[in-house]
Design an enzyme around this catalytic site. Structure first.
Site, PDB file in Angstrom:
ATOM      1  CG  ASP A 297      -2.172   0.932   1.064  1.00 33.79           C
ATOM      2  OD1 ASP A 297      -2.613   1.108   0.050  1.00 33.79           O
ATOM      3  OD2 ASP A 297      -2.315   1.612   2.138  1.00 33.79           O
ATOM      4  CG  MET A 325     -21.119   5.051 -12.748  1.00 32.02           C
ATOM      5  SD  MET A 325     -19.811   4.262 -11.388  1.00 32.02           S
ATOM      6  CE  MET A 325     -19.743   2.785 -11.752  1.00 32.02           C
ATOM      7  CG  ASP A 344     -27.975  11.783 -18.085  1.00 38.86           C
ATOM      8  OD1 ASP A 344     -27.450  11.063 -17.743  1.00 38.86           O
ATOM      9  OD2 ASP A 344     -29.148  11.733 -19.011  1.00 38.86           O
ATOM     10  CB  VAL A 402     -24.955   2.826 -21.704  1.00 37.65           C
ATOM     11  CG1 VAL A 402     -26.299   3.447 -21.317  1.00 37.65           C
ATOM     12  CG2 VAL A 402     -24.667   3.736 -23.156  1.00 37.65           C
ATOM     13  CD  GLU A 403     -18.251  -0.421 -20.496  1.00 38.56           C
ATOM     14  OE1 GLU A 403     -17.072  -0.868 -20.524  1.00 38.56           O
ATOM     15  OE2 GLU A 403     -18.239   0.874 -20.140  1.00 38.56           O
ATOM     16  CB  SER A 430     -15.822  -2.165 -16.712  1.00 32.96           C
ATOM     17  OG  SER A 430     -17.085  -2.351 -17.650  1.00 32.96           O
ATOM     18  CG  HIS A 451     -12.876   0.779 -14.452  1.00 31.73           C
ATOM     19  ND1 HIS A 451     -12.471  -0.835 -14.127  1.00 31.73           N
ATOM     20  CD2 HIS A 451     -14.259   0.513 -13.871  1.00 31.73           C
ATOM     21  CE1 HIS A 451     -13.415  -1.344 -13.832  1.00 31.73           C
ATOM     22  NE2 HIS A 451     -14.420  -0.725 -13.799  1.00 31.73           N
ATOM     23  CG  ASN A 454     -21.586   0.326  -8.819  1.00 31.51           C
ATOM     24  OD1 ASN A 454     -21.936   1.343  -8.101  1.00 31.51           O
ATOM     25  ND2 ASN A 454     -22.712  -0.078  -9.536  1.00 31.51           N
ATOM     26  CD  GLU A 463      -8.683  -1.310 -13.333  1.00 36.38           C
ATOM     27  OE1 GLU A 463      -7.941  -2.405 -13.537  1.00 36.38           O
ATOM     28  OE2 GLU A 463      -9.748  -1.671 -14.059  1.00 36.38           O
ATOM     29  CG  ASN A 501     -13.708  -6.008 -15.075  1.00 34.58           C
ATOM     30  OD1 ASN A 501     -14.222  -6.415 -14.025  1.00 34.58           O
ATOM     31  ND2 ASN A 501     -14.152  -4.797 -15.575  1.00 34.58           N
TER      32      ASN A 501
END
Length: 725
Positions: A297, A325, A344, A402-403, A430, A451, A454, A463, A501
């Protein structure tokens, strides 16, 4: 001058008061290394030899008092065995006892952090005066050990068994007001008044107004607790703490046992009990790994700090895409003091994002972490908007739509034309390649990945992903912003899934193969939870969402077809794909591997579901029983191998960063130290042999790399053996 060393000086002032000052040269903080302890021994002997002294003040010339023992020496010391450790502890006890036994009153002026060994030093004096911004505590149990320099003996006698158990078992840092309330310190004053307050206490003690001898006597004697009080204090606490700590973390309960065993003893015997228990815990793999994690750490924090020094500060941020998010990101930024625009295209999404942020702030008020006025002030840091009107003054934009590469690409291209030339754009993706997303941008050097995990407010990792054209300035600014948000950023290079991931999906691949061979997913969950994961793989997939898992699996399959092709649906249908096709998405629609009901707090509670069990059985090609060891190896080997590959491919810079990312990002069991420490603990050669055996049956997902084979043959490890202290 009574004594002069590299870390300690002792001077004689007016009224014959000696001041022992900690000021470790060449360091920003005071630490109790073996060299500093040796100096302390000499300094105390010099004080004992000085005639006519009327008192002693312990003080610090740095911002912190003493941050603790030098943890970089721990692993080498622990490796010398129990006998050495007990001998070392008894020597330190002797030094600390000599301070406690001086023939005149003593006081500590606590000007900043006083933790671990630093806290144990100040417990030796008769009195303590504390700066109003200072904090004290004994966090040793978080490292898998317990206070070994008298903390388990002196603190209960000073503040009572109940309070001491709470401080030591919880490993808490305690503010000045809390320390004063329980009697750990005698006064709290503004920092500039510390010296005067300390000298005043000594004057009052010498005048007979304060009885320092009675104070001292109380610390030497057994705890004043009757048999029933002892049972109430200790047995209840052991049961409660064992439940909170869990079976993998023995130190908090062991600390209570040490306080209990020493309760009826005088100082010397109680200290011997403490030393024996410390040595026993220090020899465990848990302590070795938790100390290793602390050092890892520090590596991550140091790297983050180096980036931060180069960064242009982010004074105004923005997030594109509200909802859960976006609201979480806006909350995190606003709560830590960086104003943020939340944009938005839909008013209902804006309201959802604001509702999420408001809910999180309200919880802080309920926990008394914020006042309603502070909540209102922080909430005002979030400015909702449906237009790009104020984006010209934004330093960094987080895109959190959105991804979908087309949607993200269009939004990023649009916003790039509306912000300043030096504004950093960061995508909260992600899986989608940062280099790919940058291809349509005019200033790809100002773009990187950011990144979040959640739920944003809980997960410490961010990340920061460097694309092919990402500049150092963009990385530095994004790292600095993540740190300002209270997150731990780890910089990784671009590849499918990035680091976390990419490593997680081979773990899910191992799970899918177990399901295909007829394993019971509920049993697999129980085995992996017992191994130390916060939730088993089936439960984790329900939390992630089956649609998200299938999408990410397709990205992994495209990026690494040889070993992850099956994740994208090539060949036989997996249990994950069967869930998705049957609209069992997990917690988001209350049906996945488990069914979900609301508990009393309104949170989803998993229950067994016969329909899910039947669905998993329908995709199994055979029916086999697996031992716990087989389940663990089938799940852990692909995850560890992919971590090795990420290190070899340069996706992550160091073993320390790789392991911390998995602990902070997906809850890898901390007491096991991370994936690469887990391989080291097993032995690289033994791990390669295990993987080879599985690869024969299960294919490339389990095949070791050539470099790993070379490490095994050469007897190498990912972490260097600790230097002998």
């Amino acid at each position: 001058m009574i004594y002069q060393g590299n870390a300690i000086t002792v001077t004689r002032g007016g009224d014959d008061i000696a001041t022992l000052t900690f000021d470790l040269q060449g360091e920003s903080v005071n630490k109790l290394s073996s060299a500093v302890i040796a100096e302390l021994e000499q300094a105390v002997k010099a004080i004992q030899a000085e005639s006519g002294l009327a008192g002693l003040v312990l003080a610090s010339a740095k911002e912190a008092f003493i941050v603790g023992a030098d943890i970089t020496e721990f692993q080498a010391m622990f490796g010398k065995g129990g006998e050495f450790l007990e001998s070392m502890l008894h020597r330190v006890h002797g030094i600390f006892n000599a301070i406690e036994d001086l023939p005149f009153p003593t006081v500590t002026a606590i000007n900043g952090l006083a933790l671990g060994g630093g806290c144990e030093v100040l417990l030796t004096t008769d009195f303590r005066v504390m700066g109003d911004k200072a904090q004290i505590g004994l966090p040793e149990t978080k490292l898998g050990i317990l206070p070994g320099w008298g903390g388990c003996v002196r603190l209960p006698r000073l503040i009572g068994a109940d309070n001491a158990i709470e401080w030591i078992a919880g490993g808490t840092q305690n503010r000045a007001d809390a320390a004063l309330k329980v009697g750990a310190v005698d006064a709290v004053v503004p920092g500039e008044q510390l010296e005067a307050a300390a000298l005043d206490i000594l004057a009052r003690a010498n005048a007979g107004e304060l009885d320092y001898r009675a104070r001292r006597e109380e610390k030497m004697q057994p705890l004043r607790l009757g048999p029933i009080e002892q049972m109430m204090a200790f047995e209840t606490a052991k049961g409660y703490v064992a439940g909170k700590a869990g079976p993998h973390y023995p130190a908090p309960v062991e600390a209570i046992k040490v306080i209990q065993k020493g309760a009826g003893e005088e100082r010397a015997r109680a200290q011997a009990i403490e030393a024996k228990a410390f040595a026993k815990l220090a020899m465990t793999e848990v302590a070795f790994n938790l100390v290793g994690l602390f050092m890892s750490d520090q590596v991550v924090k140091k790297k983050g700090g180096q980036f931060e020094k180069q960064a242009r500060p982010v004074k105004q941020a923005a997030v594109l895409g509200a909802g859960i998010m976006g609201g979480g990101i806006a909350y995190q930024s606003a709560s830590k003091g960086t104003p943020i625009l939340m944009k938005d295209i839909k008013e209902e999404a804006i309201q959802l994002g604001l509702k999420e942020a408001r809910k999180l702030f309200t919880k802080q008020v309920e926990r008394k972490k914020l006042t309603p006025e502070q909540m209102a002030e922080k909430l005002a840091n979030i400015r909702p908007t449906l237009t790009y009107g104020d984006f010209g003054s934004v330093d960094l934009v987080v895109e959190a739509v959105v991804e979908n590469p087309k949607v993200k690409g269009a939004v990023l291209t649009e916003v790039e034309g509306l912000v300043g030339e030096e504004t950093i754009l960061a995508s909260n993706t992600s899986t989608i390649s940062i280099t790919r997303l940058a291809s349509s941008l005019k200033r790809p050097e100002n773009f990187c990945g950011m990144h979040f995990f959640n739920p944003v407010h809980r997960m410490p990792l961010v990340e920061v992903i460097r694309g092919e054209k990402t500049s150092d300035a963009a990385v530095a600014a994004t790292v600095a912003y993540a740190r300002a948000m209270g997150k731990t950023p780890i910089v990784v290079n671009d590849c499918p899934g990035f680091l976390v991931n990419r490593v997680l999906f081979p773990y899910f691949g191992g799970f899918s193969q177990l399901m295909a061979q007829g394993a019971d997913f509920q049993r697999v969950d129980k085995v992996m939870e017992k191994f130390g994961w916060p939730m088993g793989p089936a439960y984790l997939l329900d939390v992630v969402g089956m649609d998200t898992a299938v999408h990410a699996g397709e990205v992994m399959a495209e990026g690494f077809p040889e070993r992850m092709g099956s994740l994208g649906g090539n060949g036989e249908k997996s249990a994950i794909q069967a869930m998705f096709e049957n609209d069992r998405l997990g917690q988001k629609n209350d049906r996945g591997f488990y069914a979900y009901e609301e508990d009393r707090k309104g949170k989803p509670k998993k229950v067994s579901d016969e329909a899910a069990i039947a669905l998993v059985k329908s995709v199994a090609k055979e029916s086999r029983e697996f031992s716990d060891e087989e389940i663990i190896s089938r799940m852990m080997v692909p995850l560890c191998l992919e971590t090795v590959r990420c290190l070899e491919d340069g996706i992550v810079g160091t073993p320390a960063e790789a392991d911390m990312a998995l602990i902070y990002g997906i809850g890898f069991p901390p007491f096991r130290g991370g994936a690469l420490r887990y391989v080291d603990a097993m032995g690289v050669a033994a791990f390669v042999k295990l993987a080879d055996g599985l690869a024969e049956e299960l294919g490339p997902l389990y095949a070791p790399t050539e470099k790993l084979r070379e490490m095994a043959a050469a007897g190498e490890t990912f972490y260097a053996a600790p230097a002998q202290a």
